[in-house]
Design a protein around this motif. Structure first.
Motif, PDB file in Angstrom:
ATOM      1  N   VAL A 126      66.138 -52.831 -15.619  1.00 35.26           N
ATOM      2  CA  VAL A 126      65.819 -54.191 -16.040  1.00 35.26           C
ATOM      3  C   VAL A 126      66.153 -55.166 -14.912  1.00 35.26           C
ATOM      4  O   VAL A 126      65.364 -56.061 -14.594  1.00 35.26           O
ATOM      5  CB  VAL A 126      66.569 -54.554 -17.339  1.00 35.26           C
ATOM      6  N   TRP A 127      67.307 -55.002 -14.275  1.00 37.06           N
ATOM      7  CA  TRP A 127      67.703 -55.896 -13.189  1.00 37.06           C
ATOM      8  C   TRP A 127      66.650 -55.893 -12.077  1.00 37.06           C
ATOM      9  O   TRP A 127      66.228 -56.952 -11.609  1.00 37.06           O
ATOM     10  CB  TRP A 127      69.070 -55.481 -12.648  1.00 37.06           C
ATOM     11  N   ASN A 128      66.223 -54.705 -11.643  1.00 36.40           N
ATOM     12  CA  ASN A 128      65.226 -54.621 -10.572  1.00 36.40           C
ATOM     13  C   ASN A 128      63.889 -55.219 -10.999  1.00 36.40           C
ATOM     14  O   ASN A 128      63.222 -55.885 -10.206  1.00 36.40           O
ATOM     15  CB  ASN A 128      65.037 -53.172 -10.117  1.00 36.40           C
ATOM     16  N   GLU A 129      63.497 -54.988 -12.240  1.00 37.29           N
ATOM     17  CA  GLU A 129      62.245 -55.570 -12.739  1.00 37.29           C
ATOM     18  C   GLU A 129      62.322 -57.092 -12.743  1.00 37.29           C
ATOM     19  O   GLU A 129      61.356 -57.771 -12.395  1.00 37.29           O
ATOM     20  CB  GLU A 129      61.949 -55.061 -14.156  1.00 37.29           C
ATOM     21  N   LEU A 130      63.477 -57.633 -13.137  1.00 39.69           N
ATOM     22  CA  LEU A 130      63.637 -59.087 -13.156  1.00 39.69           C
ATOM     23  C   LEU A 130      63.654 -59.668 -11.747  1.00 39.69           C
ATOM     24  O   LEU A 130      63.101 -60.745 -11.510  1.00 39.69           O
ATOM     25  CB  LEU A 130      64.906 -59.476 -13.914  1.00 39.69           C
ATOM     26  N   LEU A 131      64.281 -58.956 -10.806  1.00 46.31           N
ATOM     27  CA  LEU A 131      64.249 -59.411  -9.411  1.00 46.31           C
ATOM     28  C   LEU A 131      62.809 -59.490  -8.920  1.00 46.31           C
ATOM     29  O   LEU A 131      62.411 -60.472  -8.287  1.00 46.31           O
ATOM     30  CB  LEU A 131      65.068 -58.482  -8.510  1.00 46.31           C
ATOM     31  N   LEU A 133      60.078 -59.816 -10.745  1.00 43.20           N
ATOM     32  CA  LEU A 133      59.413 -60.892 -11.472  1.00 43.20           C
ATOM     33  C   LEU A 133      59.752 -62.261 -10.876  1.00 43.20           C
ATOM     34  O   LEU A 133      58.896 -63.140 -10.781  1.00 43.20           O
ATOM     35  CB  LEU A 133      59.821 -60.828 -12.943  1.00 43.20           C
ATOM     36  N   ALA A 134      60.988 -62.435 -10.431  1.00 42.64           N
ATOM     37  CA  ALA A 134      61.443 -63.705  -9.859  1.00 42.64           C
ATOM     38  C   ALA A 134      61.140 -63.804  -8.365  1.00 42.64           C
ATOM     39  O   ALA A 134      61.506 -64.781  -7.725  1.00 42.64           O
ATOM     40  CB  ALA A 134      62.931 -63.871 -10.097  1.00 42.64           C
ATOM     41  N   SER A 135      60.491 -62.773  -7.812  1.00 41.52           N
ATOM     42  CA  SER A 135      60.196 -62.708  -6.369  1.00 41.52           C
ATOM     43  C   SER A 135      61.466 -62.796  -5.532  1.00 41.52           C
ATOM     44  O   SER A 135      61.517 -63.469  -4.498  1.00 41.52           O
ATOM     45  CB  SER A 135      59.209 -63.808  -5.961  1.00 41.52           C
ATOM     46  N   LEU A 136      62.503 -62.108  -5.987  1.00 44.18           N
ATOM     47  CA  LEU A 136      63.763 -62.028  -5.252  1.00 44.18           C
ATOM     48  C   LEU A 136      63.947 -60.611  -4.728  1.00 44.18           C
ATOM     49  O   LEU A 136      63.507 -59.643  -5.351  1.00 44.18           O
ATOM     50  CB  LEU A 136      64.945 -62.372  -6.171  1.00 44.18           C
ATOM     51  N   GLU A 137      64.598 -60.507  -3.605  1.00 41.69           N
ATOM     52  CA  GLU A 137      64.956 -59.210  -3.042  1.00 41.69           C
ATOM     53  C   GLU A 137      66.428 -58.958  -3.317  1.00 41.69           C
ATOM     54  O   GLU A 137      67.204 -59.899  -3.489  1.00 41.69           O
ATOM     55  CB  GLU A 137      64.707 -59.204  -1.525  1.00 41.69           C
ATOM     56  N   LYS A 138      66.816 -57.703  -3.329  1.00 41.54           N
ATOM     57  CA  LYS A 138      68.235 -57.394  -3.502  1.00 41.54           C
ATOM     58  C   LYS A 138      69.063 -58.079  -2.422  1.00 41.54           C
ATOM     59  O   LYS A 138      70.177 -58.531  -2.677  1.00 41.54           O
ATOM     60  CB  LYS A 138      68.468 -55.885  -3.472  1.00 41.54           C
ATOM     61  N   SER A 139      68.499 -58.175  -1.214  1.00 42.91           N
ATOM     62  CA  SER A 139      69.225 -58.828  -0.119  1.00 42.91           C
ATOM     63  C   SER A 139      69.463 -60.315  -0.412  1.00 42.91           C
ATOM     64  O   SER A 139      70.445 -60.888   0.057  1.00 42.91           O
ATOM     65  CB  SER A 139      68.472 -58.662   1.203  1.00 42.91           C
ATOM     66  N   ASP A 140      68.561 -60.946  -1.201  1.00 48.99           N
ATOM     67  CA  ASP A 140      68.764 -62.348  -1.588  1.00 48.99           C
ATOM     68  C   ASP A 140      70.023 -62.511  -2.427  1.00 48.99           C
ATOM     69  O   ASP A 140      70.639 -63.576  -2.437  1.00 48.99           O
ATOM     70  CB  ASP A 140      67.569 -62.880  -2.411  1.00 48.99           C
ATOM     71  N   MET A 141      70.380 -61.476  -3.148  1.00 50.99           N
ATOM     72  CA  MET A 141      71.513 -61.550  -4.062  1.00 50.99           C
ATOM     73  C   MET A 141      72.840 -61.192  -3.391  1.00 50.99           C
ATOM     74  O   MET A 141      73.897 -61.451  -3.948  1.00 50.99           O
ATOM     75  CB  MET A 141      71.287 -60.633  -5.262  1.00 50.99           C
ATOM     76  N   LYS A 142      72.787 -60.584  -2.202  1.00 52.86           N
ATOM     77  CA  LYS A 142      74.024 -60.150  -1.544  1.00 52.86           C
ATOM     78  C   LYS A 142      74.913 -61.316  -1.141  1.00 52.86           C
ATOM     79  O   LYS A 142      76.119 -61.155  -0.997  1.00 52.86           O
ATOM     80  CB  LYS A 142      73.698 -59.282  -0.334  1.00 52.86           C
ATOM     81  N   GLN A 143      74.322 -62.501  -0.963  1.00 52.87           N
ATOM     82  CA  GLN A 143      75.138 -63.655  -0.597  1.00 52.87           C
ATOM     83  C   GLN A 143      76.056 -64.094  -1.734  1.00 52.87           C
ATOM     84  O   GLN A 143      77.029 -64.794  -1.522  1.00 52.87           O
ATOM     85  CB  GLN A 143      74.249 -64.812  -0.161  1.00 52.87           C
ATOM     86  N   TYR A 144      75.729 -63.659  -2.958  1.00 56.19           N
ATOM     87  CA  TYR A 144      76.541 -64.012  -4.118  1.00 56.19           C
ATOM     88  C   TYR A 144      77.513 -62.871  -4.383  1.00 56.19           C
ATOM     89  O   TYR A 144      77.104 -61.753  -4.667  1.00 56.19           O
ATOM     90  CB  TYR A 144      75.658 -64.261  -5.342  1.00 56.19           C
ATOM     91  N   LYS A 145      78.778 -63.162  -4.308  1.00 60.51           N
ATOM     92  CA  LYS A 145      79.802 -62.122  -4.442  1.00 60.51           C
ATOM     93  C   LYS A 145      80.132 -61.799  -5.889  1.00 60.51           C
ATOM     94  O   LYS A 145      80.526 -60.698  -6.216  1.00 60.51           O
ATOM     95  CB  LYS A 145      81.091 -62.540  -3.714  1.00 60.51           C
ATOM     96  N   LYS A 146      79.973 -62.784  -6.770  1.00 63.90           N
ATOM     97  CA  LYS A 146      80.382 -62.584  -8.161  1.00 63.90           C
ATOM     98  C   LYS A 146      79.175 -62.475  -9.074  1.00 63.90           C
ATOM     99  O   LYS A 146      78.123 -63.053  -8.824  1.00 63.90           O
ATOM    100  CB  LYS A 146      81.284 -63.741  -8.609  1.00 63.90           C
TER     101      LYS A 146
END
Length: 188
Positions: A126-131, A133-146
């Protein structure tokens, strides 16, 4: 009326949560599973895992209402009992995505005046599907630590995303139930 998380905690409906916390603007975020139907009590202190659960839940709520809800259901047949258990928290403003492993097609449907979009899920999460859908890459989320920042970033991106599939009735969605297409991943 209680908040969704108060209801979930009071009724012991959370299952293996990885995050449950406060977000900005008075919102609450949750990642984990939610119990739809409890497992059998096998002794006074032991219970089997839930018989039916909403897996991989990502939920954002504010006060008494769910603002965003996404989960994996093993079968579209699990939707109705899931909705009945949590319906007091959904409303017409909720953004709701169901990733279902036994659907042979996607669709957006209305049930009890609440809109849901159901999408076939085969190999992803679900997480990957939502990423996606939102046109986000996993690398976009790495800047967020929490987790709270990651959940909130995803939610904010999805607010501006078209999530609807072709409009169907609930009965038409039931007609799309097939065999589970989810591929089990693991060691070979």
């Amino acid at each position: 009326m209680s908040t969704p998380m108060e209801y979930i905690k009071t009724n012991s409906l959370d299952w293996q949560p990885s995050f449950n916390g406060t977000l900005s603007n008075g919102m609450n975020g949750y990642r984990g599973a939610l119990i739809i139907e409890e497992g059998k009590q096998i002794s006074s202190d032991r219970k089997l895992p839930p018989r039916i659960q909403a897996k991989q839940v990502i939920m954002i709520s504010k006060e008494e209402k769910i603002k965003f809800f996404a989960c994996e259901l093993e079968s579209f047949n699990d939707f109705k009992p899931m909705f009945e258990k949590y319906k007091q928290f959904f409303d017409q403003e909720s953004m709701n995505l169901l990733y279902v492993t036994d659907l042979d097609g996607n669709g957006t449907f209305e049930y009890d005046d609440v809109t849901f979009t159901a999408i076939m899920l085969d190999e992803s999460s679900v997480w990957n599907e939502l990423l996606d859908l939102a046109s986000l890459e996993k690398s976009d989320m790495k800047q967020y630590k929490k987790q709270d920042a990651k959940v909130e970033k995803l939610y904010n991106e999805l607010l501006n995303t078209q999530i609807e599939e072709s409009i169907k009735t609930y009965e038409e969605m039931c007609n799309l139930i097939g065999e589970s297409s989810k591929q089990l991943m693991g060691a070979v």
